[in-house]
Every structure is written in structure tokens, then in C-alpha cells.
Design an enzyme around this catalytic site. Structure first.
Site, PDB file in Angstrom:
ATOM      1  N   LYS A 200       0.868  -1.182   0.000  1.00  0.00           N
ATOM      2  CA  LYS A 200       0.000   0.000   0.000  1.00  0.00           C
ATOM      3  C   LYS A 200       0.899   1.225   0.000  1.00  0.00           C
ATOM      4  CE  LYS A 200      -4.443   0.846   0.127  1.00  0.00           C
ATOM      5  NZ  LYS A 200      -5.572  -0.025  -0.251  1.00  0.00           N
TER       6      LYS A 200
ATOM      7  N   ASP B 198      -6.981   4.195  -4.508  1.00  0.00           N
ATOM      8  CA  ASP B 198      -7.653   4.049  -3.206  1.00  0.00           C
ATOM      9  C   ASP B 198      -8.267   5.439  -2.949  1.00  0.00           C
ATOM     10  OD1 ASP B 198      -7.811   2.027  -0.757  1.00  0.00           O
ATOM     11  OD2 ASP B 198      -7.457   3.983   0.140  1.00  0.00           O
TER      12      ASP B 198
HETATM   13  P1  NDP Z   1     -12.919   7.638  -2.959  1.00  0.00           P
HETATM   14  O1  NDP Z   1     -11.853   8.632  -2.766  1.00  0.00           O
HETATM   15  O2  NDP Z   1     -13.457   7.415  -4.329  1.00  0.00           O
HETATM   16  O3  NDP Z   1     -14.165   7.973  -2.004  1.00  0.00           O
HETATM   17  C1  NDP Z   1     -14.018   8.082  -0.605  1.00  0.00           C
HETATM   18  C2  NDP Z   1     -15.354   8.493  -0.030  1.00  0.00           C
HETATM   19  O4  NDP Z   1     -15.356   8.402   1.395  1.00  0.00           O
HETATM   20  C3  NDP Z   1     -15.695   9.938  -0.347  1.00  0.00           C
HETATM   21  O5  NDP Z   1     -17.065  10.041  -0.490  1.00  0.00           O
HETATM   22  C4  NDP Z   1     -15.194  10.673   0.896  1.00  0.00           C
HETATM   23  O6  NDP Z   1     -15.776  11.919   1.104  1.00  0.00           O
HETATM   24  C5  NDP Z   1     -15.670   9.693   1.947  1.00  0.00           C
HETATM   25  N1  NDP Z   1     -15.063   9.953   3.262  1.00  0.00           N
HETATM   26  C6  NDP Z   1     -15.741  10.261   4.386  1.00  0.00           C
HETATM   27  N2  NDP Z   1     -14.952  10.459   5.392  1.00  0.00           N
HETATM   28  C7  NDP Z   1     -13.731  10.280   4.983  1.00  0.00           C
HETATM   29  C8  NDP Z   1     -12.490  10.363   5.621  1.00  0.00           C
HETATM   30  N3  NDP Z   1     -12.352  10.673   6.923  1.00  0.00           N
HETATM   31  N4  NDP Z   1     -11.425  10.066   4.880  1.00  0.00           N
HETATM   32  C9  NDP Z   1     -11.573   9.786   3.580  1.00  0.00           C
HETATM   33  N5  NDP Z   1     -12.719   9.727   2.924  1.00  0.00           N
HETATM   34  C10 NDP Z   1     -13.796   9.966   3.626  1.00  0.00           C
HETATM   35  O7  NDP Z   1     -12.369   6.270  -2.351  1.00  0.00           O
HETATM   36  P2  NDP Z   1     -12.855   4.777  -2.602  1.00  0.00           P
HETATM   37  O8  NDP Z   1     -14.318   4.724  -2.840  1.00  0.00           O
HETATM   38  O9  NDP Z   1     -11.947   4.174  -3.590  1.00  0.00           O
HETATM   39  O10 NDP Z   1     -12.511   4.114  -1.188  1.00  0.00           O
HETATM   40  C11 NDP Z   1     -13.461   4.027  -0.133  1.00  0.00           C
HETATM   41  C12 NDP Z   1     -13.030   2.930   0.838  1.00  0.00           C
HETATM   42  O11 NDP Z   1     -12.974   1.677   0.132  1.00  0.00           O
HETATM   43  C13 NDP Z   1     -11.644   3.101   1.450  1.00  0.00           C
HETATM   44  O12 NDP Z   1     -11.651   2.552   2.745  1.00  0.00           O
HETATM   45  C14 NDP Z   1     -10.756   2.239   0.557  1.00  0.00           C
HETATM   46  O13 NDP Z   1      -9.584   1.820   1.223  1.00  0.00           O
HETATM   47  C15 NDP Z   1     -11.697   1.075   0.281  1.00  0.00           C
HETATM   48  N6  NDP Z   1     -11.405   0.257  -0.887  1.00  0.00           N
HETATM   49  C16 NDP Z   1     -11.269   0.797  -2.126  1.00  0.00           C
HETATM   50  C17 NDP Z   1     -11.032  -0.015  -3.217  1.00  0.00           C
HETATM   51  C18 NDP Z   1     -10.960   0.509  -4.605  1.00  0.00           C
HETATM   52  O14 NDP Z   1     -10.816  -0.304  -5.538  1.00  0.00           O
HETATM   53  N7  NDP Z   1     -11.047   1.810  -4.838  1.00  0.00           N
HETATM   54  C19 NDP Z   1     -10.872  -1.464  -3.075  1.00  0.00           C
HETATM   55  C20 NDP Z   1     -11.113  -1.948  -1.736  1.00  0.00           C
HETATM   56  C21 NDP Z   1     -11.347  -1.103  -0.698  1.00  0.00           C
HETATM   57  P3  NDP Z   1     -15.108  13.275   0.524  1.00  0.00           P
HETATM   58  O15 NDP Z   1     -15.590  13.350  -0.897  1.00  0.00           O
HETATM   59  O16 NDP Z   1     -15.643  14.346   1.390  1.00  0.00           O
HETATM   60  O17 NDP Z   1     -13.634  13.117   0.641  1.00  0.00           O
HETATM   61  O1  2IT Z   2      -7.936  -1.720  -0.774  1.00  0.00           O
HETATM   62  C1  2IT Z   2      -7.844  -2.221  -1.907  1.00  0.00           C
HETATM   63  O2  2IT Z   2      -7.945  -3.425  -2.105  1.00  0.00           O
HETATM   64  C2  2IT Z   2      -7.629  -1.300  -3.044  1.00  0.00           C
HETATM   65  N1  2IT Z   2      -7.568  -0.089  -2.839  1.00  0.00           N
HETATM   66  C3  2IT Z   2      -7.430  -1.859  -4.422  1.00  0.00           C
HETATM   67  C4  2IT Z   2      -6.005  -2.290  -4.621  1.00  0.00           C
HETATM   68  C5  2IT Z   2      -5.642  -2.714  -6.024  1.00  0.00           C
HETATM   69  O3  2IT Z   2      -4.449  -2.996  -6.212  1.00  0.00           O
HETATM   70  O4  2IT Z   2      -6.493  -2.791  -6.901  1.00  0.00           O
END
Ligand code: NDP
Ligand code: 2IT
Length: 451
Positions: free
Chosen positions: A124, A164
Site C-alpha cells: 500500500k 484508493d
Molecule cells: P474515494 O476517494 O473514491 O471515495 C471516498 C469516499 O469516502 C468519499 O465520499 C469521501 O468523502 C468519503 N469519506 C468520508 N470520510 C472520509 C475520511 N475521513 N477520509 C476519507 N474519505 C472519507 O475512495 P474509494 O471509494 O476508492 O474508497 C473508499 C473505501 O474503500 C476506502 O476505505 C478504501 O480503502 C476502500 N477500498 C477501495 C477499493 C478501490 O478499488 N477503490 C478497493 C477496496 C477497498 P469526501 O468526498 O468528502 O472526501
Molecule cells: O484496498 C484495496 O484493495 C484497493 N484499494 C485496491 C487495490 C488494487 O491494487 O487494486
């Protein structure tokens, strides 16, 4: 009692890293029956070795903002474990990023990646850079400066980052462009690329879709279905948007979404044009979720912080809860509210969105609980499928990738249940995920000797 010594040592060696200790504690406690049954893993200190990053790179990122002022950020890459494949895991750009946050994420990633069945190690990275309020030019400048250092530590066979929080398709584009310029080679060094330049169909959708496939597998296992269920979803980014889309497609109803300022409650469901509005708002206009309630009279807006001690959103009565924003957004109080509201299933789209106390409340009350390292593994699994397509020089269809994703989520579901049963915790997906993921990595580490 090997596990108590291991946990105490982790606490001592990482004194200022509460998130890493939290992630480690959950895994260590789940593995007690495995350590009891496998004294050779104890002797070889396999679990202890997984808890120490193979490499933790920290670097300075210097760039010029639009005003011509010098900006300094911290960049990191945690190369946690490469026993079963090249390091793989996302990059997070958010002001809250610290070594503790990235180590917890990299630690979970080891076992998540093992569960996918695709050979990928755990990693990460990211930066304390805050993308909010930055111009397009500043985002590009930062990505180029960040990659200026990261490029020397990654390669398509060594370490393959992805997105992420704060890193989506736009950032991956700038990062890839910078890498290609530095190395003068076109390889699949990042995943989440655009479809025209080596990306995979369904990668954007994969985490959210996979989460809902996983929940449906859990429901079917007890003779139920997500069809007709009302769902609370937090977040409004990549994972939340596609979780909502899949809930709709499968006949459920998503009634909430949030960002770091507050949440919207739409009793009628976030469907059709309303979901398209949300995607455009967050992906293109980069606005605040409040605008959804300004636009649609069916919705109300409630200000508040996801990490506050009490989050009003989780008091709304619903059948399912899908936290898709960030770590520790559901504490024991929130969990009690969910139980009181009659929730049947909690599926984690985010990484570690539920505190240990929150998980205990959920499981003690008989709510089905899907731990993120299993239920959000669809994203990295599809990154693995993107890597395969890059190696083979192929482009698979949406149907191909989606059906592989569904198969992978079903396998993870079944493997979690099987491991939980074998080790005396039937129906406990958290213990099952930790054991199944760990055993695969542990066997590889054992075979590869003391390195
Ligand atoms: P994005 O940046 O696309 O979206 C994050 C969302 O969470 C936004 O709506 C953000 O709001 C909100 N949020 C609320 N509070 C917080 C905070 N304290 N810190 C950060 N964000 C906040 O991220 P993802 O949708 O990609 O990721 C969301 C979660 O899913 C994370 O935990 C990530 O690790 C996990 N994840 C993501 C994967 C992926 O493929 N993208 C895979 C597996 C897990 P705002 O717009 O106000 O920032
Ligand atoms: O938390 C996760 O699994 C991710 N943000 C996706 C990682 C990846 O390599 O696709």
C-alpha cells in the site's frame, strides 16, 4: 499463549500506530486455533514475520502550486509481503495518511490478496497530499513529483500500485504518464488504467459490485436474498457509487450516501437519474453531497463527520449496512443503533470501517458480518485480472470480467465459511477470512525459507 506475546510485541514495536495495531490484533486473535494446531508455524515465527514490512519507503515530494509557492508532502510505499506474488495494493492521497494508516492497509492487503486466488503480495502507499480544492494542473504536478521517486521502487513484476481514497482514474493517468516518461517502457505497472491504454473493463465497478455479490452469497447461504432489502451506504466515491448501482440492479434499495461533510437520506432510493447525478457530482464536478438534497426533494441532508463519536446515518432503520467511506466509521454505539434498527447484514466496502468493539456488537447480536478483506476483495481481484490481460496482451469483454469477478467472490465466500468451520467457528466470516488468507501466505513463507 503465543498470541498474547505477539500482540504485546506489536504494541511495543509500533507505539504510535493505533490503526496498524487494530488490524494486527484482529488477525492475531483470529489465528489462535491455527497456531495451536501448527507448532511449526509458531517455531518459524511466520505470523511475527508477516507483521514486519519487508520494506517501508518514505520520501519527500516537492512541487510548485499554481501560485508558484513550493509545496512539500510526504510520500510512502509499504512493501509488506511478497511471499505469493509481486506487492499489490492501492495508493491513498488524503491528509490523514501516516505510516500507521498505510501499514494497516498493507497488512489487510496481504490476506485479501491471498483470498482472491490470484498470486499477488501485499502493499500500500500514498501521501498526506490533500486533493480537495486543488486545480487540475496541481493534481498533475503532484502526481508527477510523487512518481518521480516512486518509479525507482516499482515495476510490473515487483510492485503494482492502483487507486484508493483520493486516487481514481484521473490520478492513475497522470501517474502512469509520469512512469512511462521516466522508464521509457509501456507495461502494466499500475492497475485502474483507462480502457484504451491497458485498463480492464469492470475494474472501476469491481469493488462495489463485488461487495454486493458477496452479500448476496451470504444471504443465499441462509436462504435469503438482497432483493427487496433497504440498504444504508456510506461514502459517495468509487466503492459507494458502484455498490449502490449493484444494489439497484439486484432489486434492493440504497437510501443513503455520504461524504466527509455529511450524509443524504433518500427514502425513495438513489436510483436512475439520481445515481447519475451523484456520479457526475463526485467524479466530474467534485462537489459536496449536500447538492444532492438541493437537487432532489425526496432527499434530506444531515451534516456530520463519518468518524464522529455518533453518526446519525446508522440510526436509520434498514436491512443492510454497507460502509464504503473510510476506517473506523462504525463504532460500538453505531453498531448498537444498527442492531436496534433491525439490520440483518453488515458488509464492509471500505477497509476496517468497523472498530473491534463495533464488530463484537454486530456479531454478538447475530447480524451477518462480512469483513472488508473478503467482501471488498473484488477490486484488487479485478486488478489481478487487469495484470493478466496486460501480460497476455489481451482485452477481455465486460461479460468475461464480470463473470470471473462473480466466480472469485463466490470462492472467497465459500473458502471463508469452510475455514471458519474447520477451525471451530462456523459462520464467522472474519475468522474464516483471516485463517484462509493466512494459511496460503504462511505455507508459501515456510516453503521459501527464512528470508
Ligand atoms: P474515494 O476517494 O473514491 O471515495 C471516498 C469516499 O469516502 C468519499 O465520499 C469521501 O468523502 C468519503 N469519506 C468520508 N470520510 C472520509 C475520511 N475521513 N477520509 C476519507 N474519505 C472519507 O475512495 P474509494 O471509494 O476508492 O474508497 C473508499 C473505501 O474503500 C476506502 O476505505 C478504501 O480503502 C476502500 N477500498 C477501495 C477499493 C478501490 O478499488 N477503490 C478497493 C477496496 C477497498 P469526501 O468526498 O468528502 O472526501
Ligand atoms: O484496498 C484495496 O484493495 C484497493 N484499494 C485496491 C487495490 C488494487 O491494487 O487494486
Amino acid at each position: 499463549m503465543a498470541h498474547t506475546v505477539i500482540l504485546e510485541t506489536v504494541k511495543k514495536r509500533n507505539p504510535n500506530e493505533p490503526e496498524f495495531i487494530q488490524a494486527a490484533q484482529e488477525v492475531i486473535e483470529s489465528l489462535i486455533p491455527v497456531l495451536d494446531r501448527n507448532p511449526e508455524l509458531v517455531k518459524l515465527k511466520i505470523l511475527e514475520r508477516t507483521l514486519e514490512p519487508e520494506r517501508l519507503i518514505s520520501f519527500r515530494v516537492t512541487w510548485l502550486d499554481d501560485k508558484g509557492d513550493v509545496q512539500i508532502n510526504r510520500g510512502y510505499r509499504v512493501q509488506m509481503n511478497s511471499a505469493i506474488g509481486p506487492y499489490k495494493g492501492g495508493l491513498r492521497f488524503h491528509p490523514s495518511v501516516t505510516p500507521s494508516i498505510l501499514k494497516f492497509l498493507a497488512y489487510e492487503q496481504i490476506f485479501k490478496n491471498a483470498l482472491t486466488g490470484i498470486p499477488m503480495g501485499g502493499g500500500k502507499g500514498g501521501s498526506d497530499f490533500d486533493p480537495k480544492g486543488k486545480s487540475e494542473n496541481e493534481i498533475m504536478k503532484f502526481c508527477q513529483a510523487f512518481m518521480g521517486e516512486l518509479a525507482r521502487h516499482i515495476d510490473h513484476r515487483t510492485d503494482v500500485p492502483a487507486g484508493d481514497i483520493g486516487v481514481g482514474g484521473r490520478e492513475i493517468g497522470y501517474l502512469f504518464g509520469a512512469y512511462k516518461k521516466i522508464k521509457n517502457e509501456f507495461t502494466g505497472v499500475l492497475t485502474g488504467k483507462g480502457i484504451e491504454w491497458g485498463g480492464s473493463l469492470i475494474r472501476s465497478e469491481a469493488t462495489g459490485y463485488g461487495l454486493i455479490y458477496f452479500a448476496e452469497n451470504m444471504f443465499q447461504n441462509v436462504g435469503n436474498t438482497i432483493r427487496g432489502k433497504t440498504c444504508l451506504v456510506s461514502g459517495s466515491g468509487n466503492v459507494a457509487q458502484y455498490a449502490i448501482e449493484k444494489i439497484n440492479q439486484m432489486g434492493g434499495k440504497a437510501i443513503t450516501a455520504s461524504d466527509s461533510s455529511g450524509f443524504i437520506y433518500d427514502e425513495g432510493g438513489i436510483t436512475g437519474d439520481k445515481l447519475e447525478f451523484l456520479k457526475d457530482l463526485k467524479n466530474n464536478r467534485r462537489g459536496r453531497i449536500k447538492e444532492y438534497a438541493d437537487q432532489f426533494k425526496s432527499a434530506t441532508y444531515h451534516a456530520g463527520d463519518a468518524n464522529a463519536d455518533h453518526n446519525e446515518m446508522w440510526t436509520i432503520k434498514a436491512d443492510c449496512a454497507f460502509p464504503c467511506a473510510t476506517q473506523n466509521e462504525i463504532n460500538d454505539k453505531d453498531a448498537n443503533h444498527l442492531v436496534k434498527g433491525g439490520v440483518l447484514l453488515l458488509g464492509e466496502g471500505a477497509n476496517m470501517p468497523t472498530t473491534i468493539e463495533g464488530i463484537n456488537v454486530i456479531m454478538d447480536n447475530g447480524v451477518m458480518y462480512a469483513p472488508g478483506k473478503a467482501s471488498n476483495a473484488g477490486g484488487v481481484a479485478t486488478s489481478g485480472l487487469e495484470m493478466m490481460q496486460n501480460y497476455m496482451g489481451q482485452n477481455w469483454t465486460s461479460e468475461d470480467v464480470d463473470s470471473k469477478l462473480q466466480g472469485i467472490m463466490k470462492n472467497i465466500h465459500d473458502n471463508c465459511l469452510a475455514a471458519a468451520k474447520e477451525y471451530g467457528k462456523p459462520g464467522n466470516y472474519m475468522v474464516g477470512a483471516n485463517i484462509a488468507g493466512f494459511l496460503k501466505v504462511a505455507n508459501a513463507m515456510k516453503a521459501q525459507g527464512i528470508v
